[in-house]
Design an enzyme around this catalytic site. Structure first.
Site, PDB file in Angstrom:
ATOM      1  N   CYS A   1       3.334  -4.839   6.725  1.00  0.00           N
ATOM      2  CA  CYS A   1       2.945  -4.545   5.344  1.00  0.00           C
ATOM      3  C   CYS A   1       4.109  -3.921   4.575  1.00  0.00           C
ATOM      4  O   CYS A   1       5.131  -3.544   5.145  1.00  0.00           O
ATOM      5  CB  CYS A   1       1.739  -3.610   5.322  1.00  0.00           C
ATOM      6  SG  CYS A   1       0.194  -4.376   5.876  1.00  0.00           S
TER       7      CYS A   1
ATOM      8  N   HIS B   1       0.829  -1.209   0.000  1.00  0.00           N
ATOM      9  CA  HIS B   1       0.000   0.000   0.000  1.00  0.00           C
ATOM     10  C   HIS B   1       0.861   1.255   0.000  1.00  0.00           C
ATOM     11  O   HIS B   1       2.097   1.201   0.079  1.00  0.00           O
ATOM     12  CB  HIS B   1      -0.952  -0.006   1.210  1.00  0.00           C
ATOM     13  CG  HIS B   1      -0.276  -0.033   2.547  1.00  0.00           C
ATOM     14  ND1 HIS B   1       0.295   1.076   3.123  1.00  0.00           N
ATOM     15  CD2 HIS B   1      -0.088  -1.053   3.438  1.00  0.00           C
ATOM     16  CE1 HIS B   1       0.797   0.759   4.319  1.00  0.00           C
ATOM     17  NE2 HIS B   1       0.592  -0.527   4.528  1.00  0.00           N
TER      18      HIS B   1
END
Length: 435
Positions: free
Chosen positions: A235, A219
């Protein structure tokens, strides 16, 4: 008494000569200083994110050198050239990241050896803190790779290794904060909202890819300075402009392979190169006591065969030197007289400006100041005792919903989501994820 005409003429000529000499003496000026040597013109900077792959080549890009301005910090130059914080600091170990000073040569480490992995889909080398995307080549066209710096999981929240795929993507995602992250922030005296919608406070940024591994995403970010650092809860974070570019290009179902390769070997112009990177703090391999064995293992079998077929050998002294003081700059290690200093001396001096074709506009989300940066660093320090534990395989994982990563770095088996939700579904717009 009259003067003889000849004498008169001689006297007159003498007077004229004396007067002329006097005038010449009075008009004499010091010679101007010799012109200063003209500094060689700086070349145009080379783009650092899209490359066509030549057959048999494992290396892309070029090391560049820029001259810092009075206003520059290393984070400014890193963002300008699409490299991460650790990358540029590693390449310039004696430079103050916040006060490099005007007129100082700064090495831009914009040359990369491709990871030892199949060149398809997305390949992430967490040791390099860098993502490589290999689009499916068109018929008759050369293979292309796009590469961008990334932020990865901080110590205690390691990004897992293995193979997964993209199952969903979302513009303006909503972050449903995991219980483990809520707890961590609460222990630090900060209360987080359980659900954070789109906007400047959302750590997922404006674009997100959801993986088959529950809780893990690729992301954007609302803190671009965290790119190139261990700054997330597992992440993979990209600069906002880089995730936007990939969002439009990478199709659903694309394979994502995550590897941990701190020492990457590859061929370039008939020579074998090594790109030495820092070993992650929680890498379970015994690099200190078994370095040569592990480095030999890092050298793919195909590369070893090519070395033998060319009757060449590794310069192990140079390999050891690069491994002990990694700079992140590829250096030929199959040449007896090669050195890092030679590579840096030959690097082109380029203009300190945004390269043509960059995805960043040079203005949006300018890097933060030193005080704000250090505050951000304090938020990503290793957690105190009692943080999520590290399993035998060496991969640290959040406590609520994570993939089961085997020690060999194979394909993780998704663990059931505690909410009972089907985490591989492509329809929900809200998911419970790390950041």
């Amino acid at each position: 008494m009259k003067m003889h005409p000849v004498r008169a003429a001689v006297a007159a000529a003498s007077c004229l000569l004396i007067a002329a000499c006097s005038l010449l003496h009075e008009g004499k000026r010091p010679l101007p200083p010799p012109p200063q040597p003209v500094a060689p013109a700086e070349a145009q900077p080379t783009a650092t994110q899209r490359f066509e792959l030549a057959p048999g080549e494992d290396l892309v890009g070029v090391v560049q050198v820029v001259t810092s301005t009075k206003e520059d910090t290393l984070t400014d130059i890193a963002r300008r050239f699409n490299v991460g914080y650790e990358e540029i600091v590693r390449a310039n170990p004696k430079v103050d990241p916040w006060l490099p000073g005007a007129g100082r040569p700064i090495i831009v480490p914009s040359q990369f050896i491709l990871p030892n992995a199949p060149r398809q889909g997305v390949v992430i080398n967490i040791a390099a803190m860098r993502l490589f995307y290999f689009p499916k080549p068109l018929s008759g066209a050369p293979q292309v790779v796009l590469t961008h710096p990334i932020g990865i999981g901080k110590v205690g929240w390691a990004t897992p290794e293995g193979v997964t795929k993209i199952v969903r993507r979302q513009q303006d995602p909503t972050w449903r904060v995991p219980v483990s992250v809520l707890k961590e922030h609460r222990e630090n005296g900060e209360e987080l909202e359980r659900v954070i919608g789109p906007g400047p406070d959302n750590p997922l940024g404006k674009y997100a890819f959801y993986l088959e591994w529950p809780s893990y995403l690729i992301h954007g970010t609302n803190k671009p300075a965290g790119v190139g650092l261990r700054s997330s809860h597992g992440c993979i974070r990209l600069y906002p402009e880089d995730i936007e570019q990939l969002y439009e290009m990478v199709p659903l179902g694309t394979q994502v392979r995550v590897v941990n390769q701190p020492f990457v070997f590859g061929w370039h112009d008939g020579n074998l190169y090594l790109q030495a990177l820092d070993i992650l703090e929680d890498d379970p391999r015994d690099w200190k006591n078994a370095q040569r064995k592990l480095l030999t293992k890092s050298l793919a079998a195909s590369l070893q065969k090519q070395l033998k077929s060319h009757d060449e050998q590794l310069n192990w002294d140079l390999v050891s030197s690069l491994a002990h003081a990694p700079r992140g700059v590829p250096v030929p290690v199959s040449m007896a007289d090669a050195s890092l200093e030679q590579i840096l001396a030959a690097a082109p001096r380029v203009q300190n400006r945004l390269p043509d074709g960059s995805s960043w506009d040079g203005k949006t989300d300018l890097p933060m100041d030193e005080g704000t940066f250090r505050q951000m660093l304090s938020e990503i320090e290793p957690p105190a005792p009692g943080a999520p534990s590290t399993p035998a395989g060496g991969t640290t994982r959040p406590s609520d919903s994570v993939p089961n990563t085997p020690p060999t770095g194979g394909t993780p088996t998704p663990a059931p989501d505690p909410t009972g939700r089907d985490t591989t579904s492509r329809t929900p717009l809200v998911s419970k994820t790390t950041s």
